[in-house]
Design a protein around this motif. Structure first.
Motif, PDB file in Angstrom:
ATOM      1  N   TYR A 299       0.829  -1.218   0.000  1.00 39.20           N
ATOM      2  CA  TYR A 299       0.000   0.000   0.000  1.00 39.20           C
ATOM      3  C   TYR A 299       0.856   1.258   0.000  1.00 39.20           C
ATOM      4  CZ  TYR A 299      -3.359   3.545   1.403  1.00 39.20           C
ATOM      5  OH  TYR A 299      -4.116   4.683   1.454  1.00 39.20           O
ATOM      6  N   ASN A 300       1.801   1.345   0.916  1.00 41.68           N
ATOM      7  CA  ASN A 300       2.597   2.566   1.047  1.00 41.68           C
ATOM      8  C   ASN A 300       3.615   2.747  -0.070  1.00 41.68           C
ATOM      9  OD1 ASN A 300       1.338   3.445   3.439  1.00 41.68           O
ATOM     10  ND2 ASN A 300       2.637   2.111   4.672  1.00 41.68           N
ATOM     11  N   ASP A 301       3.893   1.686  -0.824  1.00 41.46           N
ATOM     12  CA  ASP A 301       4.860   1.772  -1.912  1.00 41.46           C
ATOM     13  C   ASP A 301       4.193   1.856  -3.283  1.00 41.46           C
ATOM     14  OD1 ASP A 301       7.036   1.592  -0.167  1.00 41.46           O
ATOM     15  OD2 ASP A 301       6.929  -0.602  -0.152  1.00 41.46           O
ATOM     16  N   ASP A 302       2.885   2.027  -3.295  1.00 39.54           N
ATOM     17  CA  ASP A 302       2.132   2.065  -4.538  1.00 39.54           C
ATOM     18  C   ASP A 302       1.869   3.522  -4.927  1.00 39.54           C
ATOM     19  OD1 ASP A 302       0.270   1.962  -6.568  1.00 39.54           O
ATOM     20  OD2 ASP A 302      -0.905   0.351  -5.679  1.00 39.54           O
ATOM     21  N   PHE A 303       2.442   3.957  -6.035  1.00 42.97           N
ATOM     22  CA  PHE A 303       2.303   5.343  -6.466  1.00 42.97           C
ATOM     23  C   PHE A 303       1.576   5.468  -7.800  1.00 42.97           C
ATOM     24  CE2 PHE A 303       5.497   5.684  -3.249  1.00 42.97           C
ATOM     25  CZ  PHE A 303       5.373   6.969  -2.726  1.00 42.97           C
ATOM     26  N   TYR A 304       0.818   4.447  -8.184  1.00 40.40           N
ATOM     27  CA  TYR A 304       0.149   4.490  -9.484  1.00 40.40           C
ATOM     28  C   TYR A 304      -0.916   5.583  -9.568  1.00 40.40           C
ATOM     29  CZ  TYR A 304       2.268   0.480 -11.816  1.00 40.40           C
ATOM     30  OH  TYR A 304       3.141  -0.360 -12.447  1.00 40.40           O
ATOM     31  N   ILE A 305      -1.716   5.757  -8.533  1.00 38.62           N
ATOM     32  CA  ILE A 305      -2.764   6.776  -8.592  1.00 38.62           C
ATOM     33  C   ILE A 305      -2.168   8.188  -8.553  1.00 38.62           C
ATOM     34  CG2 ILE A 305      -4.860   7.683  -7.526  1.00 38.62           C
ATOM     35  CD1 ILE A 305      -5.162   4.965  -8.952  1.00 38.62           C
ATOM     36  N   PRO A 306      -1.191   8.468  -7.670  1.00 36.88           N
ATOM     37  CA  PRO A 306      -0.526   9.771  -7.771  1.00 36.88           C
ATOM     38  C   PRO A 306       0.101  10.001  -9.149  1.00 36.88           C
ATOM     39  CG  PRO A 306      -0.040   8.771  -5.657  1.00 36.88           C
ATOM     40  CD  PRO A 306      -0.755   7.731  -6.463  1.00 36.88           C
ATOM     41  N   ALA A 307       0.673   8.948  -9.730  1.00 35.62           N
ATOM     42  CA  ALA A 307       1.251   9.081 -11.073  1.00 35.62           C
ATOM     43  C   ALA A 307       0.167   9.370 -12.099  1.00 35.62           C
ATOM     44  CB  ALA A 307       2.003   7.805 -11.442  1.00 35.62           C
ATOM     45  N   LEU A 308      -1.000   8.760 -11.927  1.00 36.52           N
ATOM     46  CA  LEU A 308      -2.105   9.000 -12.849  1.00 36.52           C
ATOM     47  C   LEU A 308      -2.550  10.463 -12.811  1.00 36.52           C
ATOM     48  CD1 LEU A 308      -4.171   7.820 -14.837  1.00 36.52           C
ATOM     49  CD2 LEU A 308      -5.615   7.228 -12.873  1.00 36.52           C
ATOM     50  N   ASN A 309      -2.503  11.067 -11.629  1.00 35.84           N
ATOM     51  CA  ASN A 309      -2.840  12.492 -11.523  1.00 35.84           C
ATOM     52  C   ASN A 309      -1.905  13.335 -12.385  1.00 35.84           C
ATOM     53  OD1 ASN A 309      -4.796  11.779  -9.633  1.00 35.84           O
ATOM     54  ND2 ASN A 309      -3.461  12.171  -7.894  1.00 35.84           N
ATOM     55  N   TYR A 310      -0.595  13.053 -12.298  1.00 38.11           N
ATOM     56  CA  TYR A 310       0.386  13.769 -13.127  1.00 38.11           C
ATOM     57  C   TYR A 310       0.143  13.482 -14.604  1.00 38.11           C
ATOM     58  CZ  TYR A 310       3.280  15.189  -9.138  1.00 38.11           C
ATOM     59  OH  TYR A 310       3.751  15.777  -7.984  1.00 38.11           O
ATOM     60  N   TYR A 311      -0.183  12.255 -14.901  1.00 39.82           N
ATOM     61  CA  TYR A 311      -0.390  11.826 -16.288  1.00 39.82           C
ATOM     62  C   TYR A 311      -1.546  12.602 -16.921  1.00 39.82           C
ATOM     63  CZ  TYR A 311      -0.651   8.452 -20.156  1.00 39.82           C
ATOM     64  OH  TYR A 311      -0.639   7.854 -21.396  1.00 39.82           O
ATOM     65  N   ILE A 312      -2.661  12.665 -16.215  1.00 40.19           N
ATOM     66  CA  ILE A 312      -3.837  13.359 -16.740  1.00 40.19           C
ATOM     67  C   ILE A 312      -3.579  14.855 -16.854  1.00 40.19           C
ATOM     68  CG2 ILE A 312      -6.217  13.984 -16.190  1.00 40.19           C
ATOM     69  CD1 ILE A 312      -6.491  11.129 -14.992  1.00 40.19           C
ATOM     70  N   THR A 313      -2.915  15.422 -15.850  1.00 38.37           N
ATOM     71  CA  THR A 313      -2.568  16.839 -15.919  1.00 38.37           C
ATOM     72  C   THR A 313      -1.660  17.101 -17.113  1.00 38.37           C
ATOM     73  OG1 THR A 313      -2.770  17.076 -13.511  1.00 38.37           O
ATOM     74  CG2 THR A 313      -1.503  18.753 -14.677  1.00 38.37           C
ATOM     75  N   GLY A 314      -0.737  16.177 -17.372  1.00 36.62           N
ATOM     76  CA  GLY A 314       0.155  16.310 -18.526  1.00 36.62           C
ATOM     77  C   GLY A 314      -0.598  16.277 -19.840  1.00 36.62           C
ATOM     78  N   ILE A 315      -1.594  15.409 -19.938  1.00 31.82           N
ATOM     79  CA  ILE A 315      -2.416  15.342 -21.149  1.00 31.82           C
ATOM     80  C   ILE A 315      -3.123  16.677 -21.391  1.00 31.82           C
ATOM     81  CG2 ILE A 315      -4.524  14.356 -22.125  1.00 31.82           C
ATOM     82  CD1 ILE A 315      -3.740  11.687 -20.955  1.00 31.82           C
ATOM     83  N   LEU A 316      -3.691  17.242 -20.342  1.00 30.95           N
ATOM     84  CA  LEU A 316      -4.428  18.495 -20.489  1.00 30.95           C
ATOM     85  C   LEU A 316      -3.496  19.643 -20.850  1.00 30.95           C
ATOM     86  CD1 LEU A 316      -6.893  18.066 -17.493  1.00 30.95           C
ATOM     87  CD2 LEU A 316      -7.377  17.761 -19.918  1.00 30.95           C
ATOM     88  N   GLN A 317      -2.290  19.621 -20.322  1.00 33.60           N
ATOM     89  CA  GLN A 317      -1.303  20.633 -20.702  1.00 33.60           C
ATOM     90  C   GLN A 317      -0.866  20.442 -22.148  1.00 33.60           C
ATOM     91  OE1 GLN A 317       1.702  20.118 -17.672  1.00 33.60           O
ATOM     92  NE2 GLN A 317       0.686  21.508 -16.245  1.00 33.60           N
ATOM     93  N   TYR A 318      -0.715  19.179 -22.538  1.00 37.17           N
ATOM     94  CA  TYR A 318      -0.360  18.866 -23.919  1.00 37.17           C
ATOM     95  C   TYR A 318      -1.445  19.353 -24.877  1.00 37.17           C
ATOM     96  CZ  TYR A 318       0.276  15.979 -28.107  1.00 37.17           C
ATOM     97  OH  TYR A 318       0.401  15.530 -29.397  1.00 37.17           O
ATOM     98  N   ALA A 319      -2.698  19.232 -24.479  1.00 38.31           N
ATOM     99  CA  ALA A 319      -3.804  19.669 -25.331  1.00 38.31           C
ATOM    100  C   ALA A 319      -3.718  21.160 -25.631  1.00 38.31           C
ATOM    101  CB  ALA A 319      -5.134  19.333 -24.661  1.00 38.31           C
TER     102      ALA A 319
END
Length: 230
Positions: A174-194
């Protein structure tokens, strides 16, 4: 067009286990986190990063993105888990697709608020069906976040693979899982890319083929471990 984020519920955002097995597995003597939500004989365990995920997608970027949810859970358990996870944001979901074969047409009578969920369905299991149903969504504006590849090869470029999360088998991660925080960056990156398209038609697949959610979460995890050591 708005970004359409389709996300798998089970083993991506959360896991649902029956109360009996959860009591045995998640008792206080086990040293493992207790359930985040319990009701009707089921315990719901949230993957790390829930609050930030909800704030990113359904608050900060609510005018730029739709959120649709797929789940292999049946209607009753799927609704229970989705309502628990999304909380006050549940009514802002664009659709929730469960596996039971009876559909609720039109705006759901079970939801309230200014942003009612448009569909509680059982047949939106493929991107092609979503595109046919909703005219303002297409393959150029859609990502599918799931541990599993799309069954139709033509939509694989829309996939954003995320690590499979099974709290019963690997609760210690649980404490070593960063997929959801990474997804936040990923989606923000997509919107910036747009924004950089400058009026040209945005194609999210061009971003997805260049970026890896897996690599992002590894960098976040490594930087967190470095900060802890330092």
């Amino acid at each position: 067009k708005k970004l359409m984020v389709v996300v798998e519920l089970e083993n991506t955002l959360l896991q649902v286990v029956k109360s009996g097995s959860a009591t045995k597995l998640f008792g206080s003597s086990s040293g493992v986190r207790n359930p985040d939500f319990s009701k009707e004989g089921y315990n719901v365990h949230y993957r790390r990063g829930r609050e930030e995920f909800l704030d990113t997608l359904l608050n900060k970027h609510k005018d730029k993105a739709y959120v649709g949810v797929w789940t292999s859970l049946d209607r009753n358990v799927g609704l229970l888990a989705a309502r628990a996870y999304f909380g006050p944001y549940f009514d802002k979901l664009f659709f929730l697709n469960t596996t039971q074969r009876t559909a609720v047409k039109g705006p759901s009578t079970e939801t309230t608020g200014a942003f009612p969920i448009q569909k509680v369905e059982q047949d939106l299991q493929e991107p092609e069906i979503i595109f046919e149903r909703f005219s303002d969504i297409n393959e150029k504006s859609t990502i599918v976040v799931s541990p599993f590849k799309n069954q139709l090869k033509q939509f694989e470029p829309n996939d954003v693979p995320i690590g499979f999360w099974d709290v019963e088998k690997r609760p210690q991660t649980y404490n070593d899982d960063f997929y959801i925080p990474a997804l936040n960056y990923y989606i923000t990156g997509i919107l910036q890319y747009a924004k950089t398209t400058k009026g040209a038609e945005f194609d999210v697949r061009a971003f997805s083929t260049r970026m890896s959610l897996d690599n992002m979460q590894k960098r976040l995890r490594d930087s967190s471990q470095f900060s802890t050591v330092a």
